[in-house]
Every structure is written in structure tokens, then in C-alpha cells.
Design an enzyme around this catalytic site. Sequence first.
Site, PDB file in Angstrom:
ATOM      1  N   THR A   1      41.396  51.126  35.094  1.00  0.00           N
ATOM      2  CA  THR A   1      40.213  51.164  35.962  1.00  0.00           C
ATOM      3  C   THR A   1      39.776  52.615  36.110  1.00  0.00           C
ATOM      4  O   THR A   1      40.541  53.456  36.581  1.00  0.00           O
ATOM      5  CB  THR A   1      40.534  50.518  37.324  1.00  0.00           C
ATOM      6  OG1 THR A   1      40.843  49.150  37.084  1.00  0.00           O
ATOM      7  CG2 THR A   1      39.346  50.595  38.276  1.00  0.00           C
TER       8      THR A   1
ATOM      9  N   SER B   1      46.760  43.298  39.115  1.00  0.00           N
ATOM     10  CA  SER B   1      46.402  44.625  39.633  1.00  0.00           C
ATOM     11  C   SER B   1      47.632  45.504  39.824  1.00  0.00           C
ATOM     12  O   SER B   1      48.703  45.021  40.192  1.00  0.00           O
ATOM     13  CB  SER B   1      45.704  44.446  40.983  1.00  0.00           C
ATOM     14  OG  SER B   1      45.704  45.650  41.705  1.00  0.00           O
TER      15      SER B   1
ATOM     16  N   ASP C   1      32.031  42.255  34.879  1.00  0.00           N
ATOM     17  CA  ASP C   1      32.221  41.605  36.189  1.00  0.00           C
ATOM     18  C   ASP C   1      31.274  42.227  37.198  1.00  0.00           C
ATOM     19  O   ASP C   1      30.505  43.131  36.873  1.00  0.00           O
ATOM     20  CB  ASP C   1      33.678  41.644  36.666  1.00  0.00           C
ATOM     21  CG  ASP C   1      34.139  42.994  37.191  1.00  0.00           C
ATOM     22  OD1 ASP C   1      33.303  43.849  37.576  1.00  0.00           O
ATOM     23  OD2 ASP C   1      35.362  43.196  37.215  1.00  0.00           O
TER      24      ASP C   1
ATOM     25  N   TYR D   1      37.708  43.243  54.343  1.00  0.00           N
ATOM     26  CA  TYR D   1      38.242  44.002  53.209  1.00  0.00           C
ATOM     27  C   TYR D   1      37.844  43.332  51.891  1.00  0.00           C
ATOM     28  O   TYR D   1      37.479  43.990  50.913  1.00  0.00           O
ATOM     29  CB  TYR D   1      39.775  44.136  53.297  1.00  0.00           C
ATOM     30  CG  TYR D   1      40.309  44.953  52.150  1.00  0.00           C
ATOM     31  CD1 TYR D   1      40.220  46.345  52.172  1.00  0.00           C
ATOM     32  CD2 TYR D   1      40.832  44.342  51.011  1.00  0.00           C
ATOM     33  CE1 TYR D   1      40.649  47.103  51.095  1.00  0.00           C
ATOM     34  CE2 TYR D   1      41.258  45.093  49.920  1.00  0.00           C
ATOM     35  CZ  TYR D   1      41.173  46.475  49.981  1.00  0.00           C
ATOM     36  OH  TYR D   1      41.575  47.225  48.905  1.00  0.00           O
TER      37      TYR D   1
ATOM     38  N   TYR E   1      45.965  51.575  37.745  1.00  0.00           N
ATOM     39  CA  TYR E   1      45.388  52.729  38.421  1.00  0.00           C
ATOM     40  C   TYR E   1      46.201  53.916  37.934  1.00  0.00           C
ATOM     41  O   TYR E   1      47.405  54.008  38.221  1.00  0.00           O
ATOM     42  CB  TYR E   1      45.489  52.597  39.946  1.00  0.00           C
ATOM     43  CG  TYR E   1      44.407  51.720  40.557  1.00  0.00           C
ATOM     44  CD1 TYR E   1      43.074  51.897  40.224  1.00  0.00           C
ATOM     45  CD2 TYR E   1      44.729  50.725  41.476  1.00  0.00           C
ATOM     46  CE1 TYR E   1      42.080  51.093  40.785  1.00  0.00           C
ATOM     47  CE2 TYR E   1      43.739  49.929  42.048  1.00  0.00           C
ATOM     48  CZ  TYR E   1      42.416  50.127  41.691  1.00  0.00           C
ATOM     49  OH  TYR E   1      41.429  49.351  42.236  1.00  0.00           O
TER      50      TYR E   1
ATOM     51  N   ARG F   1      32.164  47.966  45.505  1.00  0.00           N
ATOM     52  CA  ARG F   1      33.143  48.504  46.465  1.00  0.00           C
ATOM     53  C   ARG F   1      33.360  50.001  46.294  1.00  0.00           C
ATOM     54  O   ARG F   1      34.075  50.603  47.062  1.00  0.00           O
ATOM     55  CB  ARG F   1      34.486  47.785  46.283  1.00  0.00           C
ATOM     56  CG  ARG F   1      34.391  46.290  46.470  1.00  0.00           C
ATOM     57  CD  ARG F   1      35.637  45.587  45.954  1.00  0.00           C
ATOM     58  NE  ARG F   1      36.821  45.841  46.732  1.00  0.00           N
ATOM     59  CZ  ARG F   1      37.107  45.277  47.882  1.00  0.00           C
ATOM     60  NH1 ARG F   1      36.261  44.410  48.420  1.00  0.00           N
ATOM     61  NH2 ARG F   1      38.229  45.554  48.528  1.00  0.00           N
TER      62      ARG F   1
ATOM     63  N   GLY G   1      43.886  43.404  43.976  1.00  0.00           N
ATOM     64  CA  GLY G   1      45.142  43.782  44.624  1.00  0.00           C
ATOM     65  C   GLY G   1      45.309  43.102  45.974  1.00  0.00           C
ATOM     66  O   GLY G   1      44.474  42.286  46.388  1.00  0.00           O
TER      67      GLY G   1
ATOM     68  N   HIS H   1      32.917  47.449  40.194  1.00  0.00           N
ATOM     69  CA  HIS H   1      33.999  47.144  41.146  1.00  0.00           C
ATOM     70  C   HIS H   1      33.477  46.231  42.266  1.00  0.00           C
ATOM     71  O   HIS H   1      33.916  46.314  43.417  1.00  0.00           O
ATOM     72  CB  HIS H   1      34.530  48.462  41.732  1.00  0.00           C
ATOM     73  CG  HIS H   1      36.005  48.500  41.975  1.00  0.00           C
ATOM     74  ND1 HIS H   1      36.865  49.271  41.242  1.00  0.00           N
ATOM     75  CD2 HIS H   1      36.778  47.889  42.901  1.00  0.00           C
ATOM     76  CE1 HIS H   1      38.102  49.135  41.703  1.00  0.00           C
ATOM     77  NE2 HIS H   1      38.081  48.290  42.718  1.00  0.00           N
TER      78      HIS H   1
ATOM     79  N   LYS I   1      37.835  49.706  32.454  1.00  0.00           N
ATOM     80  CA  LYS I   1      37.067  48.889  33.411  1.00  0.00           C
ATOM     81  C   LYS I   1      36.298  49.817  34.348  1.00  0.00           C
ATOM     82  O   LYS I   1      36.899  50.667  35.014  1.00  0.00           O
ATOM     83  CB  LYS I   1      38.036  48.024  34.229  1.00  0.00           C
ATOM     84  CG  LYS I   1      37.387  47.254  35.380  1.00  0.00           C
ATOM     85  CD  LYS I   1      38.404  46.331  36.031  1.00  0.00           C
ATOM     86  CE  LYS I   1      37.844  45.514  37.169  1.00  0.00           C
ATOM     87  NZ  LYS I   1      37.765  46.244  38.424  1.00  0.00           N
TER      88      LYS I   1
ATOM     89  N   ARG J   1      35.739  37.948  43.619  1.00  0.00           N
ATOM     90  CA  ARG J   1      35.894  37.389  44.969  1.00  0.00           C
ATOM     91  C   ARG J   1      35.984  35.865  45.027  1.00  0.00           C
ATOM     92  O   ARG J   1      36.768  35.353  45.835  1.00  0.00           O
ATOM     93  CB  ARG J   1      34.755  37.881  45.862  1.00  0.00           C
ATOM     94  CG  ARG J   1      34.838  39.382  46.177  1.00  0.00           C
ATOM     95  CD  ARG J   1      33.683  39.768  47.089  1.00  0.00           C
ATOM     96  NE  ARG J   1      33.661  41.161  47.469  1.00  0.00           N
ATOM     97  CZ  ARG J   1      33.021  42.133  46.790  1.00  0.00           C
ATOM     98  NH1 ARG J   1      32.367  41.842  45.669  1.00  0.00           N
ATOM     99  NH2 ARG J   1      33.019  43.376  47.235  1.00  0.00           N
TER     100      ARG J   1
HETATM  101  C1  FNR Z   1      39.033  44.318  43.797  1.00  0.00           C
HETATM  102  N1  FNR Z   1      38.853  44.908  42.547  1.00  0.00           N
HETATM  103  C2  FNR Z   1      39.878  45.610  41.964  1.00  0.00           C
HETATM  104  N2  FNR Z   1      39.713  46.161  40.735  1.00  0.00           N
HETATM  105  C3  FNR Z   1      40.735  46.804  40.119  1.00  0.00           C
HETATM  106  O1  FNR Z   1      40.557  47.288  39.002  1.00  0.00           O
HETATM  107  N3  FNR Z   1      41.949  46.889  40.751  1.00  0.00           N
HETATM  108  C4  FNR Z   1      42.192  46.363  41.968  1.00  0.00           C
HETATM  109  O2  FNR Z   1      43.293  46.451  42.497  1.00  0.00           O
HETATM  110  C5  FNR Z   1      41.116  45.722  42.620  1.00  0.00           C
HETATM  111  N4  FNR Z   1      41.284  45.193  43.874  1.00  0.00           N
HETATM  112  C6  FNR Z   1      40.267  44.483  44.461  1.00  0.00           C
HETATM  113  C7  FNR Z   1      40.464  43.910  45.717  1.00  0.00           C
HETATM  114  C8  FNR Z   1      39.469  43.116  46.279  1.00  0.00           C
HETATM  115  C9  FNR Z   1      39.714  42.464  47.598  1.00  0.00           C
HETATM  116  C10 FNR Z   1      38.248  42.903  45.583  1.00  0.00           C
HETATM  117  C11 FNR Z   1      37.178  42.006  46.147  1.00  0.00           C
HETATM  118  C12 FNR Z   1      38.036  43.500  44.372  1.00  0.00           C
HETATM  119  C13 FNR Z   1      37.572  44.742  41.806  1.00  0.00           C
HETATM  120  C14 FNR Z   1      37.620  43.491  40.922  1.00  0.00           C
HETATM  121  O3  FNR Z   1      38.485  43.639  39.855  1.00  0.00           O
HETATM  122  C15 FNR Z   1      36.227  43.169  40.349  1.00  0.00           C
HETATM  123  O4  FNR Z   1      35.731  44.303  39.677  1.00  0.00           O
HETATM  124  C16 FNR Z   1      35.218  42.757  41.434  1.00  0.00           C
HETATM  125  O5  FNR Z   1      35.840  41.872  42.345  1.00  0.00           O
HETATM  126  C17 FNR Z   1      34.023  42.077  40.796  1.00  0.00           C
HETATM  127  O6  FNR Z   1      33.039  41.866  41.748  1.00  0.00           O
HETATM  128  P1  FNR Z   1      32.786  40.446  42.460  1.00  0.00           P
HETATM  129  O7  FNR Z   1      32.510  39.439  41.396  1.00  0.00           O
HETATM  130  O8  FNR Z   1      34.008  40.147  43.262  1.00  0.00           O
HETATM  131  O9  FNR Z   1      31.593  40.687  43.330  1.00  0.00           O
END
Ligand code: FNR
Length: 371
Positions: free
Chosen positions: A162, A112, A299, A30, A136, A271, A85, A268, A244, A323
Site C-alpha cells: 500500500t 492486511s 477499489d 472508523y 504497510y 480515507r 485491518g 483507500h 495499491k 466496506r
Molecule cells: C481499509 N483499507 C485498508 N487498506 C490497506 O491497504 N490496508 C489496511 O489495513 C486497510 N484498512 C482499512 C480499514 C477500514 C475500516 C477500511 C474501510 C478500509 C482500505 C481498503 O483496502 C480499500 O482500499 C477501501 O476500503 C476501498 O474503499 P470502499 O470500497 O470501502 O469505499
Amino acid sequence: MKTTEDLIPNFENHLESHAYQKLRKEAFDYIARGAGAEATMQANRHAFDKWKIRPRVLRDVSKRDHTVSLFGRTMKTPILFAPIGVQRIAHPDGELGSAKSAGALEVPYIVSSAASYAMEEIARVSGNNIRWFQLYCSLEDCVTESLVKRAEASGYSAIVITVDTPLLGLRKADSRNGYSPLSEGNGCGNYFSDPAFCGLLEKLPNEDLESALMKQIEIIDRPSLNWGDFKKIRSYTKLPILLKGILHPDDAQLALEHDVDGIIVSNHGGRQLDHCISSLDALPDICQVVNGRIPVLLDSGIRSGVDVFKAIALGADAVLLGRPYIYGLAIDGEAGIARVIEDILHELDVSMALSGARSLCDINSHLLVEA
Ligand code: FNR
């Protein structure tokens, strides 16, 4: 069962493999994996790799200044904790651990909407550290309004909406694993503590957990999200609002026309939309449109201090770390996060010195070449 095949191909990051040892397979997938064929995730890394630093010398770098000012507050470093989150899947302390660690390091923290704990609990462990709330926008206006007003009341100093998640991206690993951390109740901290959300339920979460979790999943995103929603959210709060998930310069232009206070260039972390432009590739065109009128953050793909340097050189005012801090949390809780952040900041500092930059303003595109 976990196998080394599960690790992202070509992603030689010891942090990730160490976290892999600590986490159950579903949770690791995840966190670590992305949407579709993970082409966006790969593009994020490739974009950083293709830029090389062309350093300047003989510039007296005995003193370096890493501070940046955003919305009237000075930050010690150009790094913030990205909103992530369901952090309880990485460590039982979840956001309480990461927010404490951020507070000790004085690195701003973005909570988050889908946090495992309520924003007020997270605020209590944050001390005076700068904290923002990520929203959100909900299918239910009353929930959106309530979340925003609670954030303002509990000392969050900006709202991050977001905008790249009107619905969830196609995460194949999660489908294969039949896994949803929200269904397990790992992202309900802000919802189950919310009077507007609870008002939508026939029975309270402690009386009927299943139905409450289903309701949260039903209303967490808003597929009809549009600029009208932004105007509505603006009327709920006096706080600065950042968007974002902006990747197109035309959306940056619209953001300026709607008096948005800041932009976070993000996909994101790969993702959401697969085969999407990398954030770093999207950055220069957006900075050109914005032309310094509002802060532009970035990011997606930041893994090191050198990456932070490159993002700033291409126009970002600051970056969000995603991450890597969650891997730190999984490996060793608060202390694990501190090690990750300290390493990145140290590398940023040394990279500045070795390329002749005394402050973040000295880091510009003349110090980079595409090779
Ligand atoms: C996220 N990200 C994310 N973004 C957001 O706006 N709300 C959220 O709840 C979440 N939750 C979330 C969970 C997990 C497990 C991950 C890995 C990411 C996205 C996060 O804010 C960010 O945009 C990315 O993690 C950036 O990419 P890298 O640097 O992790 O590759």
C-alpha cells in the site's frame, strides 16, 4: 451517543444503516467515514453514478463466464476482498470470519498488515483459497522483511504494497471520538507474533502491552517510502508484487519501469487524501499507460454488481470490495458476508446478461456512456 446524523449524507445504503445499528459509534465511524470533508468518498460514488450502461441485445447470453486469470491462477469471479485491518472492531471473529467466508465462496482474500489476527492463523482458516498479503512498509526494515517472508512461507501468493499511506490521513470523526483501534490492540495480530518486531521491544507484549502498542504505531508506516523501498522489498521475495494506491498515470509508468507486477487503482476508500480524484476517474488514463502489460485492479466506491461491471468496462481486470463486506461481517459474521458477496455477484451476472456480455472480455467501454 449515536444519531442518524452520523450516517454519511446521501449514502442510501441499507447495509450501512444496518451495520450502524450493530456497532458502537466509534467503530462505525472508523469504518464508514473518511478523511477531511469526505469529498474523496463522495467523488468515488459520483464517478460510478455518472456512467450509464448502453446495452447490446440478441447475443445469446444463456451462458456467462465470470472467470479471470491473475498471476497464473484462475479466479471464479473478478472480485477480491480488500485488505481491511482491525476487523475485530466489527465482529469478534474479525479476519478469521471474513477469510473463512471468502474461502467458502472461493473469492480471493487480501490480509492486511494491521489484521487483528496473525497471517498464519488466517491462512489456516482459508483452506486452498487464493490469498495475498498487504504490506504497510515499516519504518523498521527488519519488520518489513520479516512480514514479507512470513507471508511467502505461509502460502500467500502475492504481496500488495500500500503506497498511499506514508502516514495516516486526517480522519476527523476519529479525532472527535478520540478513537484509535490500533491503540486498543485491534490491529496487532501480525506484529505481536513477529520475531523482528518483538526484537525491537524492551519487554514482550504480554509483559508491557502499552509500550508494545506504542511501538507498533510508531513503526507501522514509513513516511520516507520511495521506489528504493520497492527494490528492497523485491529482494525479499519471489512473489508477484502489486502497488495499491496508484492514481497518477506517471506513477503507473514508473511502476512499469520498476517491473511491478500489478497495480491497484485506489484512494483507500477516501480515507487518506481528501479532495482526491476518484479511483474510477483515474482508471482510464492508467489503463492507457499500462496497455495490458500488467493487471490493473480497482477499489474505492464499489457497492454493487453494476459498479463492478462499470469498473471492468473502463479497464479494470478485477476489483476489490471494501466496506460492504465489513458491514456484512458486523451484521451477521460469516453468513452476513456471504449474503453481501452473493448479492453483488448475482447482480454482476444479471447485468452482464442484460447488456449482452457473455464474458468479462465482452464488458468494454462501448457499453458505457457518460450521462
Ligand atoms: C481499509 N483499507 C485498508 N487498506 C490497506 O491497504 N490496508 C489496511 O489495513 C486497510 N484498512 C482499512 C480499514 C477500514 C475500516 C477500511 C474501510 C478500509 C482500505 C481498503 O483496502 C480499500 O482500499 C477501501 O476500503 C476501498 O474503499 P470502499 O470500497 O470501502 O469505499
